[in-house]
Scaffold this motif. Structure first.
Motif, PDB file in Angstrom:
ATOM      1  N   PRO A  64     -20.886 -36.141 -18.848  1.00 56.52           N
ATOM      2  CA  PRO A  64     -21.866 -35.895 -19.901  1.00 56.52           C
ATOM      3  C   PRO A  64     -23.300 -36.221 -19.499  1.00 56.52           C
ATOM      4  O   PRO A  64     -24.238 -35.667 -20.070  1.00 56.52           O
ATOM      5  CB  PRO A  64     -21.397 -36.822 -21.030  1.00 56.52           C
ATOM      6  CG  PRO A  64     -19.924 -36.943 -20.818  1.00 56.52           C
ATOM      7  CD  PRO A  64     -19.758 -36.967 -19.318  1.00 56.52           C
ATOM      8  N   THR A  71     -20.125 -32.110 -25.096  1.00 56.39           N
ATOM      9  CA  THR A  71     -20.853 -32.490 -23.877  1.00 56.39           C
ATOM     10  C   THR A  71     -20.926 -31.366 -22.855  1.00 56.39           C
ATOM     11  O   THR A  71     -21.756 -31.414 -21.951  1.00 56.39           O
ATOM     12  CB  THR A  71     -20.214 -33.723 -23.211  1.00 56.39           C
ATOM     13  OG1 THR A  71     -18.874 -33.414 -22.797  1.00 56.39           O
ATOM     14  CG2 THR A  71     -20.211 -34.915 -24.161  1.00 56.39           C
ATOM     15  N   LEU A 120     -15.345 -38.907 -20.288  1.00 56.90           N
ATOM     16  CA  LEU A 120     -16.213 -39.153 -21.428  1.00 56.90           C
ATOM     17  C   LEU A 120     -16.478 -40.642 -21.637  1.00 56.90           C
ATOM     18  O   LEU A 120     -15.771 -41.501 -21.117  1.00 56.90           O
ATOM     19  CB  LEU A 120     -15.574 -38.575 -22.698  1.00 56.90           C
ATOM     20  CG  LEU A 120     -15.150 -37.098 -22.636  1.00 56.90           C
ATOM     21  CD1 LEU A 120     -14.364 -36.732 -23.897  1.00 56.90           C
ATOM     22  CD2 LEU A 120     -16.366 -36.199 -22.466  1.00 56.90           C
TER      23      LEU A 120
END
Length: 298
Positions: free
Chosen positions: A199, A249, A145
């Protein structure tokens, strides 16, 4: 086909240090003629109910570039990870009986940095190298992330002291990383590194891909400056926010499995056949995936 993981380096200082600390991740010179593996590579159905009778290919990781580099000049390091997948497919076709046909199923997988290796490679394997075969992917713990770090990463000198975003943003230009074509076309030269981040890349990959990621991934939290969450409210809140960011995500992904554990990677863990969410084991979820049935478990 399994891409082995092991983080990355992103400049001369981090790569020099990595060569001293983990030479087997920088060169194949120390490799022996064979390796023994278990779990995903086990030939016994009781320990590997899905893939025991599959032919298995292990790609060692000595390129430190998420299997994406194409840097020939030497700065002073040379990165050629992008050549691994096409060279492997070529050898399998010519020497080991792989047949590119509608009757062939190829599962491309990897853990951690090896999971990230799917992002630049799996569509090429599917669309260019094995266009007639059925190709699917299993991303084991590669979906990192952009989360701002829990603790400042002021002394960022290696994978253990840097956020994933920092490593990718500096590593991709250092390696001359070759990104997923569909993603690269949509991003500028300065932003193309984002094509190695789950993502961002998730909406561009065209090959069916199963995403396995722990809600409290220990590597993710480690990159972000936090170890095992304690009972301190600020740490618990940060860990929960990270988990929320993860599920947000992957909400649009068709195949997802997010156990609520503090751990990293699963496919070489003997628990991979027993770990479950709401009574559904990972093996059962992967069976559904291989049958084309949607799976989204959190």
């Amino acid at each position: 086909i399994y891409f082995n993981g092991g983080a990355w380096c992103f400049d001369k200082v981090s790569c020099d240090r990595r060569m001293i600390q983990s030479p087997n991740l920088m060169s194949s010179k120390g490799y022996g003629p064979t390796e023994d593996h278990y779990a995903l590579f086990d030939d016994r159905a009781a320990h590997n109910p899905l893939f025991a009778d599959y032919n298995k290919v292990f790609l060692p990781y000595c390129t430190s570039d998420d299997f994406s580099g194409a840097q020939k000049e030497g700065n002073p390091w040379i990165f050629q990870g992008s050549r691994a997948a096409p060279a492997t497919i070529e050898v399998l076709l010519k020497r080991f009986g792989l047949v590119d046909s509608a009757d062939t199923t190829v599962v491309v997988t990897g853990s951690s940095a090896g999971g990230e290796a799917l992002y630049p490679n799996i569509d090429n394997i599917n669309e260019l190298f094995l266009p007639k075969s059925r190709v699917v992917g299993i991303d084991d713990s590669g979906w990192f992330l952009y989360t701002p770090p829990f603790a400042p990463r002021a002394n960022c000198t290696d994978a253990g002291s840097c956020t994933e975003a920092y490593g990718m943003s500096h590593g991709v230009p250092y390696w001359n990383g070759q990104m997923n074509t569909h993603c690269a076309q949509a991003h500028s030269k300065d932003d193309v590194w984002k094509c190695l981040m789950g993502p961002t890349i998730g909406s561009y990959i065209r090959t069916p891909m199963f995403v396995f990621q722990y809600l409290f991934d220990s590597a993710q939290l480690g990159h972000d400056g936090m170890g095992n969450p304690t009972q301190y409210p600020d740490q618990l809140a940060y860990a929960q926010n990270s988990a929320n960011n993860l599920t947000a995500t992957t909400a649009a992904q068709k195949w997802v499995f997010h156990p609520a554990c503090y751990q990293h990677t699963i496919l070489f863990n003997l628990a991979w056949t027993t770990i479950s969410i709401d009574g559904v084991t990972l093996v059962e979820a992967l069976q559904s995936f291989l049958l084309g049935k949607p799976v989204h478990l959190v």
